[in-house]
Design a protein around this motif. Structure first.
Motif, PDB file in Angstrom:
ATOM      1  N   LEU A 321       0.865  -1.189   0.000  1.00 46.19           N
ATOM      2  CA  LEU A 321       0.000   0.000   0.000  1.00 46.19           C
ATOM      3  C   LEU A 321       0.894   1.229   0.000  1.00 46.19           C
ATOM      4  O   LEU A 321       1.738   1.399   0.876  1.00 46.19           O
ATOM      5  CB  LEU A 321      -0.913   0.019   1.229  1.00 46.19           C
ATOM      6  CG  LEU A 321      -1.848   1.230   1.320  1.00 46.19           C
ATOM      7  CD1 LEU A 321      -2.950   1.138   0.257  1.00 46.19           C
ATOM      8  CD2 LEU A 321      -2.469   1.347   2.705  1.00 46.19           C
ATOM      9  N   ASN A 338      -3.269   1.042  -3.671  1.00 46.82           N
ATOM     10  CA  ASN A 338      -2.856  -0.365  -3.587  1.00 46.82           C
ATOM     11  C   ASN A 338      -1.790  -0.664  -4.637  1.00 46.82           C
ATOM     12  O   ASN A 338      -1.907  -0.278  -5.796  1.00 46.82           O
ATOM     13  CB  ASN A 338      -4.040  -1.296  -3.821  1.00 46.82           C
ATOM     14  CG  ASN A 338      -5.156  -1.067  -2.837  1.00 46.82           C
ATOM     15  OD1 ASN A 338      -6.227  -0.604  -3.207  1.00 46.82           O
ATOM     16  ND2 ASN A 338      -4.924  -1.382  -1.571  1.00 46.82           N
ATOM     17  N   PHE A 367      -8.285   7.825  -2.572  1.00 43.21           N
ATOM     18  CA  PHE A 367      -8.082   6.382  -2.492  1.00 43.21           C
ATOM     19  C   PHE A 367      -8.050   5.817  -3.917  1.00 43.21           C
ATOM     20  O   PHE A 367      -9.026   5.981  -4.667  1.00 43.21           O
ATOM     21  CB  PHE A 367      -9.203   5.715  -1.701  1.00 43.21           C
ATOM     22  CG  PHE A 367      -9.249   6.076  -0.240  1.00 43.21           C
ATOM     23  CD1 PHE A 367      -8.737   5.224   0.717  1.00 43.21           C
ATOM     24  CD2 PHE A 367      -9.802   7.291   0.175  1.00 43.21           C
ATOM     25  CE1 PHE A 367      -8.787   5.553   2.066  1.00 43.21           C
ATOM     26  CE2 PHE A 367      -9.852   7.635   1.515  1.00 43.21           C
ATOM     27  CZ  PHE A 367      -9.341   6.760   2.467  1.00 43.21           C
ATOM     28  N   GLN A 369      -8.034   2.456  -5.668  1.00 35.32           N
ATOM     29  CA  GLN A 369      -8.274   1.045  -5.345  1.00 35.32           C
ATOM     30  C   GLN A 369      -7.782   0.089  -6.433  1.00 35.32           C
ATOM     31  O   GLN A 369      -8.074   0.265  -7.611  1.00 35.32           O
ATOM     32  CB  GLN A 369      -9.768   0.789  -5.162  1.00 35.32           C
ATOM     33  CG  GLN A 369     -10.379   1.320  -3.903  1.00 35.32           C
ATOM     34  CD  GLN A 369     -11.748   0.690  -3.643  1.00 35.32           C
ATOM     35  OE1 GLN A 369     -12.116  -0.303  -4.257  1.00 35.32           O
ATOM     36  NE2 GLN A 369     -12.513   1.272  -2.743  1.00 35.32           N
ATOM     37  N   THR A 371      -7.437  -3.744  -5.186  1.00 34.59           N
ATOM     38  CA  THR A 371      -7.204  -4.635  -4.057  1.00 34.59           C
ATOM     39  C   THR A 371      -8.059  -5.902  -4.139  1.00 34.59           C
ATOM     40  O   THR A 371      -9.220  -5.857  -4.548  1.00 34.59           O
ATOM     41  CB  THR A 371      -7.495  -3.914  -2.723  1.00 34.59           C
ATOM     42  OG1 THR A 371      -7.340  -4.831  -1.642  1.00 34.59           O
ATOM     43  CG2 THR A 371      -8.910  -3.334  -2.681  1.00 34.59           C
ATOM     44  N   THR A 405     -12.619   8.543  -4.223  1.00 36.16           N
ATOM     45  CA  THR A 405     -12.159   7.194  -4.531  1.00 36.16           C
ATOM     46  C   THR A 405     -12.194   6.942  -6.033  1.00 36.16           C
ATOM     47  O   THR A 405     -13.157   7.325  -6.708  1.00 36.16           O
ATOM     48  CB  THR A 405     -13.028   6.152  -3.808  1.00 36.16           C
ATOM     49  OG1 THR A 405     -12.969   6.386  -2.396  1.00 36.16           O
ATOM     50  CG2 THR A 405     -12.566   4.735  -4.101  1.00 36.16           C
ATOM     51  N   SER A 411     -11.668  -4.468  -6.896  1.00 38.01           N
ATOM     52  CA  SER A 411     -12.199  -3.934  -5.651  1.00 38.01           C
ATOM     53  C   SER A 411     -12.987  -5.052  -4.996  1.00 38.01           C
ATOM     54  O   SER A 411     -14.209  -5.130  -5.110  1.00 38.01           O
ATOM     55  CB  SER A 411     -13.091  -2.713  -5.923  1.00 38.01           C
ATOM     56  OG  SER A 411     -13.586  -2.180  -4.709  1.00 38.01           O
ATOM     57  N   MET A 419     -10.643   0.671   1.620  1.00 34.45           N
ATOM     58  CA  MET A 419     -10.167   1.671   0.656  1.00 34.45           C
ATOM     59  C   MET A 419     -11.297   2.618   0.253  1.00 34.45           C
ATOM     60  O   MET A 419     -11.306   3.172  -0.838  1.00 34.45           O
ATOM     61  CB  MET A 419      -9.558   0.981  -0.558  1.00 34.45           C
ATOM     62  CG  MET A 419      -8.231   0.301  -0.285  1.00 34.45           C
ATOM     63  SD  MET A 419      -6.915   1.458   0.179  1.00 34.45           S
ATOM     64  CE  MET A 419      -6.644   2.309  -1.373  1.00 34.45           C
TER      65      MET A 419
END
Length: 531
Positions: A321, A338, A367, A369, A371, A405, A411, A419
């Motif tokens: 991260l 990530n 954020f 993402q 992940t 985000t 995700s 996240m």
């Protein structure tokens, strides 16, 4: 501040494969966006214009400042359903006389502008964005009310629209209604709840019940004008504040209303903007075509941040991260991105500290993402992954600075939550077209169910049917592949739109400017953290 140095090979096979895949996804996206822009279709568009009407998008173009950007929100709402893509309404952020406003425009070419369940989801999301970011709301009204065949799915939640409009007014956030056609039944309450109303002579009609309904209910015979005409509301009922001569005059009056507010932002002003050192268009070759293949967040940030400058926090700890600070379109931001999908205890602890520090200095968080979720396994459970993940989620849930985000790839699982997925109320959430959102990947989910079935058969002393298991696995994988698709999730209004990766910097800049209409302030205290 340190400057990121790109090592991207734009001639390499991986880059070219990714770029080809993402260009293909963007072509599919453009096809769906074109369908949304087409409204009710060519015949209904032609009939609309023959009546001397502008389309909802033409009205928006005339309302916003010339040459300014319009960030459309939720354009794929209702994708994959029986309703028209776009859900018969256009929402987005546009600049009117220098003021960023949240615009909601009914599309009168789609079933007369009637609202289906997805219309309400889309409009309520737009009003929530207005509330969080202190954005004035301008409704461009042409509504036939509820889509009656689906009333059971929309009538109860629809009342929130009127509550939200009145609460925005109570918060000192202006609301405006420009009425271009019918505003019937529940739709009549939109101008009724707004601070300012503009109606068009011989065109606007606002009434709770039209002539047929009134005659059926009371036996009274009335004309449209007597019941709800613009001139009647301007001279008799007092519902209308301004009587426009035509649509362009209504738009002129709407702009004049915004100009009169002397609106000021409450957040700090941006610093001078510096372009990244690297081309944001190269993000098309960075985003993985195969979500199992990770890609470098640093390469992404080098194409997003001003001057490609990034001060990384704890670069040698929790390296899957990436956290740190930079500036985007002049606004200071904190970044959580990530790198290799899985979130371990070290990453969770690092994120928790970073979010707290960003709140201490009132810095918005972005954020990024990609992940697969939090790590599983005996040693990780014994090592405290649950309590460490809980710290991170606690920090995200209670952080008070604005969150934005972007789902760049996978995700999955609780990683979506940690996240700052939709459930954690980011100010804005966008997705790249290659992204996927689900409990887990299709193969993993189908595999888990297969293992559970195999163990259940063994416990019952029954023979496990391998052929049926293969068939069931294929069906489940196909189902999850469909339901995790970016278009499917966007159709349910689980994001604010799918964006071209190359446009990410611009979209984030518009969003950061919008959030600074409100106070930007972090939380100084948190709840209990498990140690």
């Amino acid at each position: 501040m340190p400057t990121l140095r790109s090592e991207l090979d734009v001639t390499g096979d991986e880059y070219l494969t990714n770029r080809t895949h993402n260009l293909g996804m963007l072509k599919l996206l453009e096809e769906q966006l074109s369908e949304a822009r087409a409204g009710g279709g060519e015949a209904y568009m032609r009939r609309h214009r023959e009546r001397g009407r502008l389309t909802c998008r033409e009205r928006i173009d005339l309302l916003v400042d010339p040459g300014s950007a319009f960030l459309e929100l939720s354009p794929l709402a209702a994708w994959g359903t029986d309703f028209k893509v776009g859900a018969s309404v256009v929402t987005g952020i546009g600049v009117v006389h220098g003021v960023e406003c949240l615009l909601i425009a009914n599309d009168g070419t789609v079933k007369g502008g009637t609202s289906n369940p997805y219309t309400w989801k889309k409009m309520l999301r737009a009003l929530h964005i207005a509330r969080l970011n202190r954005l004035p709301v301008i409704n461009l009204v042409e509504s036939g009310g509820a889509d009656l065949p689906t009333q059971a799915d929309l009538f109860v939640p629809a009342g929130q629209l009127f509550r939200d409009l009145t609460q925005l007014s109570a918060m000192g956030i202006p609301t405006v209604a420009l009425v271009f056609g019918n505003s019937t039944a529940g739709g009549a309450y939109v101008p009724g709840m707004c601070d300012y109303n503009v109606m068009i002579d011989q065109q606007s009609k606002v009434f709770l019940g039209g002539p047929p309904l009134v005659k059926m209910a009371t036996g009274e015979v009335s004309t449209d004008e007597e019941l709800g005409g613009a001139r009647m509301h301007s001279t008799v009922s007092g519902l209308s504040d301004y009587l426009a001569t035509d649509e362009r005059d209504a738009i002129r009056l709407g702009r004049q209303i915004v100009k009169s507010w002397n609106w000021t932002k409450l957040g700090p002003r941006p610093k001078p903007v510096v372009d990244p050192l690297y081309d944001p268009a190269e993000l098309l070759g960075i985003a993985s075509a195969d979500l199992r293949v990770p890609f470098s967040p640093q390469e992404v940030l080098a194409r997003l941040l001003d001057g490609s400058e990034f001060e990384e926090y704890k670069p040698e700890y929790g390296t899957s991260l990436i956290t740190g600070w930079g500036t985007l379109h002049g606004y200071p931001v904190g970044i959580l991105a990530n790198a290799r999908g899985v979130i371990f205890s070290e990453e969770a602890e690092k994120a928790t500290e970073f979010i707290q520090k960003s709140n201490q200095v009132d810095t918005p968080l972005i954020f990024l993402q990609n992940t697969t979720g939090y790590i599983v396994g005996k040693s990780f459970e014994q090592g405290g992954i649950i309590k460490d993940g809980a710290k991170m989620i606690n920090a995200v849930a209670n952080s008070a600075v604005p969150h934005i985000t972007v789902i760049m790839g996978a995700s999955y699982g609780a990683g979506n939550y940690g996240m700052c997925g939709r459930a954690y109320d980011p100010r804005f959430l966008f997705a790249w077209p290659n992204s996927r959102t689900a409990v887990m990947g299709p193969q993993q989910l189908a595999g888990v169910l297969s293992i559970v079935g195999r163990e259940a058969a063994a416990a019952a002393g029954k023979e496990f049917d391998e052929d049926r298991d293969r068939e069931r696995t294929a069906v489940i994988e196909a189902q999850i592949e469909k339901e995790s698709h970016a278009f499917y999730m966007s159709g349910k209004v689980y994001d604010d739109g799918i964006i071209d990766p190359a446009d990410t910097r611009t979209v984030l800049g518009i969003c950061l400017s919008a959030v600074h209409n409100n106070v930007v302030e972090g939380r100084r205290g948190y709840g209990v953290f498990r140690m």
